[in-house]
Design an enzyme around this catalytic site. Structure first.
Site, PDB file in Angstrom:
ATOM      1  N   TYR A  20       0.677  -1.245  -0.050  1.00  0.00           N
ATOM      2  CA  TYR A  20       0.022   0.101   0.030  1.00  0.00           C
ATOM      3  C   TYR A  20       0.664   1.328  -0.059  1.00  0.00           C
ATOM      4  O   TYR A  20       0.845   2.086   0.738  1.00  0.00           O
ATOM      5  CB  TYR A  20      -1.018   0.028   1.153  1.00  0.00           C
ATOM      6  CG  TYR A  20      -2.099  -1.240   1.156  1.00  0.00           C
ATOM      7  CD1 TYR A  20      -3.226  -0.921   0.424  1.00  0.00           C
ATOM      8  CD2 TYR A  20      -1.834  -2.369   1.519  1.00  0.00           C
ATOM      9  CE1 TYR A  20      -4.023  -1.961   0.284  1.00  0.00           C
ATOM     10  CE2 TYR A  20      -2.826  -3.305   1.406  1.00  0.00           C
ATOM     11  CZ  TYR A  20      -3.860  -3.074   0.743  1.00  0.00           C
ATOM     12  OH  TYR A  20      -4.807  -3.921   0.753  1.00  0.00           O
ATOM     13  N   TYR A 147     -11.653  -8.120   6.561  1.00  0.00           N
ATOM     14  CA  TYR A 147     -10.539  -8.289   5.819  1.00  0.00           C
ATOM     15  C   TYR A 147     -10.015  -9.478   5.384  1.00  0.00           C
ATOM     16  O   TYR A 147      -9.954 -10.569   6.259  1.00  0.00           O
ATOM     17  CB  TYR A 147      -9.257  -7.572   6.293  1.00  0.00           C
ATOM     18  CG  TYR A 147      -8.034  -7.784   5.327  1.00  0.00           C
ATOM     19  CD1 TYR A 147      -8.156  -6.708   4.086  1.00  0.00           C
ATOM     20  CD2 TYR A 147      -7.034  -8.512   5.588  1.00  0.00           C
ATOM     21  CE1 TYR A 147      -6.963  -7.101   3.190  1.00  0.00           C
ATOM     22  CE2 TYR A 147      -6.018  -8.948   4.490  1.00  0.00           C
ATOM     23  CZ  TYR A 147      -5.987  -8.076   3.681  1.00  0.00           C
ATOM     24  OH  TYR A 147      -5.123  -7.932   2.595  1.00  0.00           O
ATOM     25  N   LYS A 273      -0.614 -17.219   7.435  1.00  0.00           N
ATOM     26  CA  LYS A 273       0.264 -16.354   8.214  1.00  0.00           C
ATOM     27  C   LYS A 273       1.235 -17.092   9.338  1.00  0.00           C
ATOM     28  O   LYS A 273       2.168 -17.647   8.731  1.00  0.00           O
ATOM     29  CB  LYS A 273      -0.544 -15.224   9.007  1.00  0.00           C
ATOM     30  CG  LYS A 273      -1.216 -14.072   7.949  1.00  0.00           C
ATOM     31  CD  LYS A 273      -1.474 -12.991   8.800  1.00  0.00           C
ATOM     32  CE  LYS A 273      -1.655 -11.803   7.843  1.00  0.00           C
ATOM     33  NZ  LYS A 273      -2.966 -11.478   7.280  1.00  0.00           N
TER      34      LYS A 273
HETATM   35  C1  LIG Z   1      -3.535 -11.516   5.999  1.00  0.00           C
HETATM   36  C2  LIG Z   1      -4.855 -11.897   5.876  1.00  0.00           C
HETATM   37  C3  LIG Z   1      -5.411 -12.787   4.527  1.00  0.00           C
HETATM   38  C4  LIG Z   1      -4.600 -12.453   3.311  1.00  0.00           C
HETATM   39  O1  LIG Z   1      -3.516 -13.269   3.408  1.00  0.00           O
HETATM   40  P1  LIG Z   1      -2.124 -12.966   2.508  1.00  0.00           P
HETATM   41  O2  LIG Z   1      -1.109 -13.907   2.940  1.00  0.00           O
HETATM   42  O3  LIG Z   1      -1.607 -11.511   2.807  1.00  0.00           O
HETATM   43  O4  LIG Z   1      -2.764 -13.178   1.068  1.00  0.00           O
HETATM   44  C5  LIG Z   1      -6.603 -12.826   4.684  1.00  0.00           C
HETATM   45  N1  LIG Z   1      -7.331 -13.052   5.700  1.00  0.00           N
HETATM   46  C6  LIG Z   1      -7.043 -12.631   6.735  1.00  0.00           C
HETATM   47  C7  LIG Z   1      -8.135 -12.499   8.030  1.00  0.00           C
HETATM   48  C8  LIG Z   1      -5.834 -12.005   7.084  1.00  0.00           C
HETATM   49  O5  LIG Z   1      -5.597 -11.540   8.356  1.00  0.00           O
END
Ligand SMILES: *Cc1c(COP(=O)(O)O)cnc(C)c1O
Length: 423
Positions: A20, A147, A273
């Site tokens: 971003y 998100y 993650k």
């Molecule tokens: C970080 C995140 C994503 C996206 O994951 P990326 O590895 O960045 O593509 C999707 N959903 C949630 C809840 C997240 O925290």
């Protein structure tokens, strides 16, 4: 080619996008030259990482067990295609994921990032509906403030205001958004009535429900009442909707339970993650046998997804090592310890001017200001206090590596206090 720091920064500004950011007016980036345990070497100084590299580095950096898992797998092979081939790292990881998640979740798709795992989850739900004879069910019900990632399918279910809907209207399907669920102890009944009414009104078009269970992360670090999860499950069952929990941020013990899905079982679960302990990009989408069966009776008969780097052996090997490491320790008591330290360290900020709210959940501490954070001022102040934070919007927050000591956590809270006063 070994570049001096100022040359690195100049080339970085000229060529590289950061998350971003603008190419013409780049925000400041700082050079990392090392990372070990909970510390990053930023601009030559060792500082405590309060962010776990965006929720991922739960065991800290250069953990000997994780380093060894990658090195050992490198000596066998780094990558092979997953079409028509399989290997021990993928199979062993799948078995572990099935073991540590609710019993009903039995099948695993290995994706190369969190966003891709959400795309796969949405596709699974759509293909399942087609398979059971409901091809007209193509929309999703979700809640405001969510998100789910940055790719197109994910953007469509992100918060319509905080997300990117207005910019990409032609591209994004129009999904159905309920109110943000109330915080713990809030008015669940009123929220539930609104959510059910939306489902009633749109049920014939809806394929599924997708939410981040209990904590909305990048959408605003908002924790909500666990009773809402049961409401979502009941609404899904009543209308034949596929319930998807996106635990990419909340998984692996971050909010308290190993997975929030232990409280209420979804039909599809996304993890990412922390999956590889922050070593490599990998995510997974798990589903029940019922969903898998629906996909198999859809017209293609197969799940229509298959990335080049699916099931990357290095990533799978380090993910298994990370899960074993987590389960070998008393992760639950550790989360409680971190929560106590964050609550103790951050709660005095409730009385600081400019602070709107202070909240903790599991191994997460959040200070919400009554204005947008001056990110550069807050970052520089935290660094001067020996801590790396990355605020966004009106939030200065931490989700530290689980190996952070009580002293590290006290440093983080002190630095956040200083950042709050500066930002
Ligand atoms: C970080 C995140 C994503 C996206 O994951 P990326 O590895 O960045 O593509 C999707 N959903 C949630 C809840 C997240 O925290």
């Amino acid at each position: 080619m070994s570049l001096a720091t100022d040359e690195l920064l100049a080339l970085d500004r000229e060529h590289l996008w950061h998350p971003y950011t603008s190419m013409t007016e780049p925000t400041r980036a700082r050079v990392v030259t090392g990372a070990s345990g909970v510390r990053l070497t930023v601009d030559g100084a060792d500082v405590v990482d309060a962010m776990s590299s965006w929720w991922s580095a739960i065991h800290g950096y250069r953990h000997p067990v994780l380093d060894e898992a990658i090195v050992n797998q490198t000596r066998e092979f780094a990558h092979v295609m997953f079409g028509g081939l399989t290997h021990r790292p993928a199979v062993e990881l799948a078995r572990r994921l099935v073991d540590v998640t609710p019993d009903a979740l039995h099948h695993v798709f290995l994706a190369d990032s969190g966003s891709v795992s959400v795309e796969v989850a949405l596709k699974m739900a759509l293909q399942h509906q087609r398979g059971i004879g409901r091809p007209e069910r193509t929309r999703f019900l979700t809640v405001r403030g969510g998100y789910h990632g940055d790719t197109s399918g994910c953007m469509g279910v992100c918060d319509p205001v905080g997300g990117m809907h207005s910019m990409f209207t032609g591209l994004l399907p129009q999904h159905v958004f309920g109110d943000t669920p109330p915080p713990p102890g809030g008015d669940v009944a009123t929220w539930a009535a609104g959510f059910s009414a939306l489902a009633d009104a749109h049920a014939p078009d809806l394929a599924g429900i997708i939410v981040e269970p209990v904590l909305q992360g990048a959408g605003g670090m908002h924790a909500y009442d666990t009773a809402c999860l049961q409401v979502m499950r009941e609404v899904a069952d009543e209308h034949g909707l596929v319930l998807v929990f996106d635990e990419i941020a909340t998984g692996f013990g971050r909010t308290g339970p190993l997975f929030v899905s232990e409280l209420v079982t979804p039909d599809i679960l996304c993890v990412g993650k922390a999956l590889t302990g922050g070593y490599l990009t990998l995510a997974a989408t798990l589903c029940t046998s019922e969903i898998a069966a629906g996909i198999s009776t859809s017209e293609s008969g197969v799940l229509m997804h298959g990335p080049t780097f699916m099931g990357n052996p290095l990533a799978c090997a380090v993910a298994s090592a990370s899960i074993d490491l987590l389960l070998a320790g008393d992760w639950s008591a550790n989360t409680a310890r971190i929560n106590t330290a964050l609550e103790r360290g951050l709660s005095p900020l409730r009385d600081t001017s400019g602070v709107h709210d202070v909240r903790t959940i599991g191994a997460i501490g959040v200070v919400q200001l009554d204005h947008d954070v001056d990110v550069e001022a807050a970052t520089a102040t935290a660094l001067a206090n020996g801590v790396w934070v990355r605020p966004f919007r009106d939030l200065i927050y931490t989700m530290p590596p689980y190996v952070a000591t009580d002293d590290d956590l006290a440093s983080i809270c002190r630095a956040i206090g200083a950042a709050v006063r500066a930002g």
